[in-house]
Design a protein around this motif. Structure first.
Motif, mmCIF file in Angstrom:
data_model
loop_
_atom_site.group_PDB
_atom_site.id
_atom_site.type_symbol
_atom_site.label_atom_id
_atom_site.label_comp_id
_atom_site.label_asym_id
_atom_site.label_seq_id
_atom_site.Cartn_x
_atom_site.Cartn_y
_atom_site.Cartn_z
ATOM 1 N N ARG A 81 0.722 -1.010 0.002
ATOM 2 C CA ARG A 81 0.003 -0.060 0.072
ATOM 3 C C ARG A 81 0.783 1.238 0.137
ATOM 4 N NH1 ARG A 81 -5.049 0.499 -1.727
ATOM 5 N NH2 ARG A 81 -5.324 -1.378 -0.731
ATOM 6 N N ASP A 84 2.145 1.343 -3.453
ATOM 7 C CA ASP A 84 0.998 1.751 -4.479
ATOM 8 C C ASP A 84 0.030 1.905 -3.811
ATOM 9 O OD1 ASP A 84 -0.567 1.831 -6.850
ATOM 10 O OD2 ASP A 84 -0.397 -0.289 -7.295
ATOM 11 N N VAL A 86 -2.834 3.207 -4.739
ATOM 12 C CA VAL A 86 -4.256 3.083 -5.046
ATOM 13 C C VAL A 86 -4.472 1.780 -5.063
ATOM 14 C CG1 VAL A 86 -5.490 3.243 -7.302
ATOM 15 C CG2 VAL A 86 -3.928 5.199 -6.717
ATOM 16 N N TYR A 87 -3.756 0.746 -5.805
ATOM 17 C CA TYR A 87 -4.016 -0.564 -5.664
ATOM 18 C C TYR A 87 -3.365 -1.496 -4.776
ATOM 19 C CZ TYR A 87 -5.487 0.658 -10.659
ATOM 20 O OH TYR A 87 -6.372 1.098 -11.592
ATOM 21 N N ILE A 90 -3.241 -5.814 -4.328
ATOM 22 C CA ILE A 90 -3.943 -6.036 -5.378
ATOM 23 C C ILE A 90 -3.191 -5.875 -6.844
ATOM 24 C CG2 ILE A 90 -6.114 -5.820 -6.701
ATOM 25 C CD1 ILE A 90 -6.681 -7.236 -4.103
ATOM 26 N N GLY A 91 -2.589 -4.730 -7.013
ATOM 27 C CA GLY A 91 -1.861 -4.324 -8.231
ATOM 28 C C GLY A 91 -0.503 -5.283 -8.336
#
Length: 181
Positions: A81, A84, A86-87, A90-91
Motif C-alpha cells: 500500500r 502503490d 491506489v491498488y 491487488i496491483g
C-alpha cells in the motif's frame, strides 16, 4: 531518579510497537510476540497504513494460531500500500497474474514448436532411413594436408586450394576425430 516512586526505566526488550508508540511494554503486550524490538520499520509501516488500534482489534479477533500469519499479511499489505497507494497488493497480484498468463502463452508456443519439430524429425527420419545405410559412419569434408609449418600461412593467407586434399574420409569411430582445443 531511581528512587522516585513509579519510575521504571525503559526496558531494552520493548517491542517495536511500544518503542514507536513511546509506551511501556507490558509482559502481556499484544504486539510483543509479532513485532520484535529490532522490527521497528515493520511496525511503523503497519501503523502508518492501518493504525495501532485497528491492528490490535484485528489481532484480538484472530485465533492465536493464525496471528503470526495475520501480522505477516498486514505487513505485506502495508508495504504494498505504501508502494502503490491506489491498488496496494491487488496491483502486485494483478501484475503476477498477467506475467503468469504471458509465461503460459510462451510455454504453449514452445510446446507447439516442439511438436512441430518432432513431426518434421519423424518424417525426415522415415524418408532418410531408406537412403542412408548406416548412421554410425560420418563423412568428413576435405582436410588440408600441410607438409611444413611455413606452408600454413601460405594456405590460409593466399587461399591455395592446390594444397588441399580432395579425398573424403569416412570415420567409423568418433575417437578418431582429432580435437582442436
Amino acid at each position: 531518579m531511581r528512587g522516585t516512586k513509579g519510575y521504571e526505566p525503559r526496558s531494552s526488550s520493548s517491542c517495536a510497537a511500544c518503542k514507536l508508540l513511546k509506551r511501556r511494554c507490558t509482559p502481556n503486550c499484544l504486539f510483543a510476540p509479532y513485532f520484535h524490538s529490532n522490527e521497528c520499520k515493520k511496525f511503523a509501516k503497519v501503523h502508518k497504513v492501518f493504525g495501532a488500534s485497528n491492528v490490535s482489534k484485528i489481532l484480538i479477533e484472530v485465533p492465536e494460531k493464525q496471528r503470526e500469519d495475520t501480522v505477516n499479511s498486514l505487513a505485506y499489505e502495508a508495504e504494498a500500500r505504501l508502494r502503490d497507494p491506489v491498488y496496494g497488493c491487488i496491483g502486485a497480484i494483478a501484475l503476477l497474474q498477467r506475467k503468469m498468463m504471458e509465461l503460459q502463452h510462451d510455454l504453449d508456443i514452445a510446446k507447439d514448436r516442439l511438436a512441430h519439430c518432432r513431426a518434421i524429425a519423424a518424417t525426415a527420419t522415415a524418408t532418410t532411413t531408406a537412403a542412408i545405410p548406416s548412421i554410425d559412419t560420418v563423412t568428413l569434408p576435405p582436410f588440408p594436408e600441410f607438409s611444413t609449418s611455413n606452408d600454413l600461412s601460405d594456405i590460409f593467407c593466399h587461399g591455395s586450394s592446390s594444397q588441399l586434399s580432395t579425398r573424403l574420409e569416412t570415420v567409423d569411430d568418433f575417437n578418431q576425430i582429432p580435437y582442436i582445443f
